[in-house]
Design a protein around this motif. Structure first.
Motif, PDB file in Angstrom:
ATOM      1  N   GLN A  89       0.831  -1.206   0.000  1.00 26.68           N
ATOM      2  CA  GLN A  89       0.000   0.000   0.000  1.00 26.68           C
ATOM      3  C   GLN A  89       0.869   1.261   0.000  1.00 26.68           C
ATOM      4  N   ASN A  90       2.044   1.159  -0.615  1.00 21.79           N
ATOM      5  CA  ASN A  90       2.901   2.329  -0.813  1.00 21.79           C
ATOM      6  C   ASN A  90       2.861   2.710  -2.282  1.00 21.79           C
ATOM      7  N   ILE A  91       3.456   3.868  -2.591  1.00 21.18           N
ATOM      8  CA  ILE A  91       3.719   4.194  -3.991  1.00 21.18           C
ATOM      9  C   ILE A  91       5.200   4.514  -4.127  1.00 21.18           C
ATOM     10  N   GLN A  92       5.773   4.136  -5.256  1.00 25.37           N
ATOM     11  CA  GLN A  92       7.190   4.391  -5.508  1.00 25.37           C
ATOM     12  C   GLN A  92       7.358   5.223  -6.766  1.00 25.37           C
ATOM     13  N   PHE A  93       8.283   6.190  -6.687  1.00 25.75           N
ATOM     14  CA  PHE A  93       8.699   6.939  -7.875  1.00 25.75           C
ATOM     15  C   PHE A  93      10.115   6.506  -8.212  1.00 25.75           C
ATOM     16  N   ASN A  94      10.322   6.170  -9.465  1.00 27.24           N
ATOM     17  CA  ASN A  94      11.537   5.458  -9.855  1.00 27.24           C
ATOM     18  C   ASN A  94      12.681   6.307 -10.383  1.00 27.24           C
ATOM     19  N   TRP A  95      12.455   7.597 -10.625  1.00 22.47           N
ATOM     20  CA  TRP A  95      13.464   8.362 -11.360  1.00 22.47           C
ATOM     21  C   TRP A  95      13.763   9.705 -10.708  1.00 22.47           C
ATOM     22  N   ILE A  96      13.661   9.758  -9.417  1.00 23.55           N
ATOM     23  CA  ILE A  96      13.744  11.057  -8.759  1.00 23.55           C
ATOM     24  C   ILE A  96      15.212  11.433  -8.491  1.00 23.55           C
ATOM     25  N   LYS A  97      15.513  12.719  -8.626  1.00 28.16           N
ATOM     26  CA  LYS A  97      16.900  13.161  -8.414  1.00 28.16           C
ATOM     27  C   LYS A  97      17.131  13.505  -6.950  1.00 28.16           C
ATOM     28  N   LEU A  98      18.359  13.257  -6.503  1.00 29.94           N
ATOM     29  CA  LEU A  98      18.681  13.524  -5.103  1.00 29.94           C
ATOM     30  C   LEU A  98      18.420  14.988  -4.745  1.00 29.94           C
ATOM     31  N   GLU A  99      18.871  15.871  -5.611  1.00 32.84           N
ATOM     32  CA  GLU A  99      18.746  17.300  -5.296  1.00 32.84           C
ATOM     33  C   GLU A  99      17.278  17.754  -5.284  1.00 32.84           C
ATOM     34  N   ASP A 100      16.399  16.990  -5.959  1.00 35.45           N
ATOM     35  CA  ASP A 100      14.968  17.350  -5.979  1.00 35.45           C
ATOM     36  C   ASP A 100      14.203  16.760  -4.789  1.00 35.45           C
ATOM     37  N   LEU A 101      14.818  15.794  -4.118  1.00 31.88           N
ATOM     38  CA  LEU A 101      14.069  15.069  -3.088  1.00 31.88           C
ATOM     39  C   LEU A 101      13.531  15.963  -1.970  1.00 31.88           C
ATOM     40  N   PRO A 102      14.320  16.909  -1.456  1.00 36.59           N
ATOM     41  CA  PRO A 102      13.751  17.740  -0.378  1.00 36.59           C
ATOM     42  C   PRO A 102      12.516  18.525  -0.833  1.00 36.59           C
ATOM     43  N   ASP A 103      12.555  19.074  -2.054  1.00 36.19           N
ATOM     44  CA  ASP A 103      11.385  19.805  -2.547  1.00 36.19           C
ATOM     45  C   ASP A 103      10.201  18.863  -2.752  1.00 36.19           C
ATOM     46  N   ALA A 104      10.488  17.694  -3.302  1.00 35.27           N
ATOM     47  CA  ALA A 104       9.401  16.718  -3.507  1.00 35.27           C
ATOM     48  C   ALA A 104       8.791  16.342  -2.159  1.00 35.27           C
ATOM     49  N   MET A 105       9.642  16.149  -1.168  1.00 38.22           N
ATOM     50  CA  MET A 105       9.129  15.765   0.154  1.00 38.22           C
ATOM     51  C   MET A 105       8.342  16.899   0.804  1.00 38.22           C
ATOM     52  N   ALA A 106       8.784  18.126   0.562  1.00 44.21           N
ATOM     53  CA  ALA A 106       8.042  19.273   1.106  1.00 44.21           C
ATOM     54  C   ALA A 106       6.659  19.350   0.456  1.00 44.21           C
ATOM     55  N   ASP A 107       6.612  19.115  -0.856  1.00 44.45           N
ATOM     56  CA  ASP A 107       5.309  19.118  -1.540  1.00 44.45           C
ATOM     57  C   ASP A 107       4.420  18.008  -0.968  1.00 44.45           C
ATOM     58  N   LEU A 108       5.013  16.827  -0.811  1.00 45.49           N
ATOM     59  CA  LEU A 108       4.244  15.700  -0.257  1.00 45.49           C
ATOM     60  C   LEU A 108       3.746  16.019   1.148  1.00 45.49           C
ATOM     61  N   ALA A 109       4.625  16.623   1.949  1.00 51.94           N
ATOM     62  CA  ALA A 109       4.255  16.943   3.337  1.00 51.94           C
ATOM     63  C   ALA A 109       3.071  17.895   3.388  1.00 51.94           C
ATOM     64  N   SER A 110       2.982  18.769   2.402  1.00 55.03           N
ATOM     65  CA  SER A 110       1.853  19.718   2.390  1.00 55.03           C
ATOM     66  C   SER A 110       0.521  18.984   2.250  1.00 55.03           C
ATOM     67  N   ALA A 111       0.581  17.734   1.779  1.00 53.88           N
ATOM     68  CA  ALA A 111      -0.647  16.932   1.673  1.00 53.88           C
ATOM     69  C   ALA A 111      -0.652  15.798   2.702  1.00 53.88           C
ATOM     70  N   GLY A 112       0.236  15.881   3.703  1.00 52.22           N
ATOM     71  CA  GLY A 112       0.254  14.863   4.756  1.00 52.22           C
ATOM     72  C   GLY A 112       0.878  13.544   4.324  1.00 52.22           C
ATOM     73  N   LEU A 113       1.752  13.596   3.324  1.00 49.17           N
ATOM     74  CA  LEU A 113       2.390  12.369   2.840  1.00 49.17           C
ATOM     75  C   LEU A 113       3.887  12.401   3.132  1.00 49.17           C
ATOM     76  N   HIS A 114       4.491  11.239   3.298  1.00 47.20           N
ATOM     77  CA  HIS A 114       5.920  11.170   3.602  1.00 47.20           C
ATOM     78  C   HIS A 114       6.436   9.762   3.326  1.00 47.20           C
ATOM     79  N   GLY A 115       7.764   9.633   3.424  1.00 51.31           N
ATOM     80  CA  GLY A 115       8.372   8.314   3.196  1.00 51.31           C
ATOM     81  C   GLY A 115       8.951   7.712   4.454  1.00 51.31           C
ATOM     82  N   MET A 116       8.622   8.282   5.600  1.00 48.98           N
ATOM     83  CA  MET A 116       9.185   7.770   6.858  1.00 48.98           C
ATOM     84  C   MET A 116       8.759   6.323   7.086  1.00 48.98           C
ATOM     85  N   GLN A 117       9.710   5.522   7.543  1.00 47.04           N
ATOM     86  CA  GLN A 117       9.462   4.131   7.897  1.00 47.04           C
ATOM     87  C   GLN A 117       8.940   3.296   6.731  1.00 47.04           C
TER      88      GLN A 117
END
Lengths: 552, 113
Positions: A89-117
């Motif tokens: 019940q997870n989703i995976q993105f396969n081509w994400i860049k390291l330098e983009d990850l913090p911004d992607a995570m911030a966007d996800l967090a704005s919708a209550g989503l994260h990759g913790m655990q």
């Protein structure tokens, strides 16, 4: 939907800031890869064959339309316009860049989503029946208990460095749609003879290199004790499990080595110390969590409205989809609709950003803005008025998610395999794609009935091959891809591991062999409605083996 | 964790050093001039364990450009250019063997029934 509170939002936002700093220090060279790797893994960031992969948790498989739009956005902005829904019940993105990850995570967090655990030796995303809260056969909403456990285990210092990863699943229905018997802990909510509800506690299930079906260590655990009992299990695991050998570090090995009874005694002894402490659940706390799950204001409607009956008679295609993808709801006049992410020739579980956006829009219009993700790598709309089904069918079909194959032979579970995964030995997706082409005839698929094919590209078993009715495991032999076939595994309430058919077959022969197995089933079944599983159980694998290996 | 440099190196044919680029994880190959390239054609090809070890040592020392360097087999094609030596390396070199990012088929209503 569950409404996150300020505590959750702060926690996720703080983690994003922390990770942004860690990524910055890695890129500047302040952190080495050995120092950075455990940090990225704590946020669900893997380095796969071609790129970084970000795994995002979807707790108990419940998504709002806003969250799904955010996933579409992340796919579009930071990845290659698609994501892959997994068996946890997870989703995976396969081509994400390291330098983009913090911004992607911030966007996800704005919708209550994260990759913790979603990675590391901790308690992973807690899964449930994707129909929780709406299934007619459930005794209550399993997500309440999954959420309690999520809150308790998130960043729990005692459980952040377990011997190995730890997976918990919860079900509250007669039919197990959450595969609880192949989890480290499976919790099955049921009623005892006195009419009280509580949990059967199962431990030590799991797939991978050494598969086991979970053992029941407590037939009935009062609900107030669920946190303390799970904590006791985790403590016993933490104390006794093998940390010296990666392959023997899961709880299933400990339970097997100690024996379920001895393991249960250790748990009970540990539990006595904590059962009446702060972890004993106050009903008010449970009620508060339960109140944060909001249910739609359903209209008063009747089952089987005339527009439905008319179209079923008029259009065989609609009738086929309805029989296949639509399930009874606990509220009259409503239905649960499964969206197949298994089109012919598709990669199982993949959805494009455009599809995710379109599905989010349809969820707003037809499902009170709510979407579910199942371990079978399909999505579901949990609250659809039956009168809307004809319109919804056409709309879903236009998006490409109305293939009427749910639960049938082409509804295949597959891991990413060697096309993406650095652990894989063999490809899984092209095998699944070829099989969907071989079984594209939906009349045949319906005649075959329930038949689950599960494919893993390596022994780690992310594609749950051991519990597929037909299981396919990719292995490497002298540089070539070979596949072991197992028959009659199942992941439901009568979970069993499949039986090996015979020697592994090469890549080019897998689809032929599966077709041969299916053809043998059609010939050997006693009656048209004897399912594949029932036939194999009745006659064993030998007749299938003879046929397959005589031909190939 | 065992360092790649401490691992037993068995070299029975031509090999290259490969890794993933730090910034985006892209597959890269160690070149003769001590840089990294995304093209296998640019890779330094060696055929002995000492040469591979030396090449690997340089690659590992550069922990900032690329991650997880290791020795990968190659075959030399008829035109003298290196080609991936096994399926895993072929997939790393040329990408997934499946089409990704697009719905696979036309809507289902039009098929099957």
């Amino acid at each position: 939907m569950y409404i996150y509170d300020e505590f959750d939002r702060t926690l996720v936002a703080e983690r994003v800031a922390e990770f942004r700093d860690q990524v910055g220090r890695r890129i500047s060279g302040e952190l080495t890869e050995d120092e950075f790797k455990p940090l990225r893994l704590m946020n669900g960031v893997y380095l796969q064959l071609h790129a970084y992969m970000l795994r995002i948790a979807i707790p108990y498989g419940t998504l709002s339309s806003r969250q799904l739009r955010m996933l579409a956005h992340v796919g579009r902005r930071y990845d290659r316009n698609y994501g892959h829904f997994t068996t946890r019940q997870n989703i995976q993105f396969n081509w994400i860049k390291l330098e983009d990850l913090p911004d992607a995570m911030a966007d996800l967090a704005s919708a209550g989503l994260h990759g913790m655990q979603t990675s590391g030796n901790c308690v992973r995303n807690i899964t449930t029946d994707q129909w929780s809260g709406v299934a007619p056969d459930e005794i209550e909403d399993a997500r309440i208990w999954a959420e309690l456990l999520r809150q308790h285990t998130t960043l729990h210092p005692e459980f952040s460095f377990l011997p190995r990863k730890f997976k918990i699943a919860v079900t509250a229905a007669a039919q197990d749609r959450a595969a609880v018997k192949v989890h480290d802990i499976g919790l099955r909510l049921h009623r005892n003879g006195a009419g009280e509800t509580g949990f059967e506690v199962l431990v030590g299930g799991g797939l991978g290199r050494t598969p086991f079906i979970a053992k029941s260590i407590r037939p009935f655990l009062p609900k107030r004790d669920v946190l303390s009992y799970v904590e006791a299990i985790l403590r016993v695991y933490n104390q006794f499990a093998r940390r010296d050998n990666l392959y023997k570090s899961r709880i299933k090995i400990l339970v097997h080595d100690l024996g379920a009874e001895a393991f249960a005694r250790e748990v009970e002894a540990e539990w006595q110390h904590i059962k009446d402490g702060p972890l004993a659940l106050d009903p008010a706390v449970v009620a508060e969590i339960a109140a944060r799950f909001r249910y739609p204001e359903y209209a008063r409607l009747d089952d089987d409205p005339p527009e439905l009956t008319q179209l079923r008679k008029a259009d065989r295609r609609f009738d086929a989809w309805l029989c296949n993808a639509v399930t009874n709801h606990k509220v009259p006049g409503y239905a649960i609709v499964t969206l197949s992410l298994k089109p012919e020739g598709g990669a199982p579980g993949d959805a494009t950003s455009d599809q995710m956006d379109a599905i989010a829009d349809l969820a707003d219009r037809y499902s009170f803005g709510e979407i579910r993700v199942g371990h079978d790598q399909n999505l579901a709309f949990p609250h659809v008025a039956q009168r809307d089904l004809p319109e919804l069918w056409r709309a879903l079909d236009a998006v490409g998610v109305a293939t009427p194959n749910v639960g049938l032979v082409s509804d295949i579970i597959a891991c990413p395999g060697l096309d993406y995964c650095s652990l894989a030995n063999a490809r899984a997706i092209p095998v699944a794609q070829e099989l969907t082409r071989r079984f594209r005839d939906l009349d045949l698929a319906r005649d075959l009935g329930r038949l689950h094919i599960n494919i893993s590209g390596c022994i780690n078993a992310c594609g749950h091959h051991h519990v597929g009715h037909i299981g396919i495991l990719g292995v490497e032999k002298n540089g070539e891809e070979f596949y072991q076939i197992t028959l009659a595994g199942r992941a439901d309430e009568r979970a069993e591991l499949g039986t090996l058919l015979g020697p592994a077959v090469p890549y080019a022969k897998v689809a032929d062999v599966v077709e041969e197995v299916v053809a043998a089933y059609v010939e050997l079944r006693e009656r048209p409605n004897e399912t594949f599983i029932e036939t194999v159980k009745r006659i064993g694998v030998e007749p299938f083996k003879e046929r397959v290996y005589a031909t190939h | 964790m065992t360092s790649p440099l401490e691992q037993k190196l068995k070299v029975t044919g031509p090999v290259v050093i490969t890794a993933n680029r730090l910034g985006d994880g892209a597959v890269v190959y160690r070149t003769r001039d001590g840089n990294w390239s995304t093209r296998l054609d640019d890779a330094a090809v060696v055929s002995t364990a000492p040469a591979a070890r030396e090449l690997l040592a340089g690659a590992v020392a550069d922990g900032l450009s690329a991650v997880g360097a290791y020795v990968a087999p190659v075959q030399i094609g008829p035109d003298g250019r290196p080609e991936p030596g096994n399926l895993r390396e072929r997939i790393r070199c040329t990408g997934p063997t499946v089409r990704c990012g697009a719905p696979a088929v036309a809507p289902a209503i039009t098929i099957g029934l």
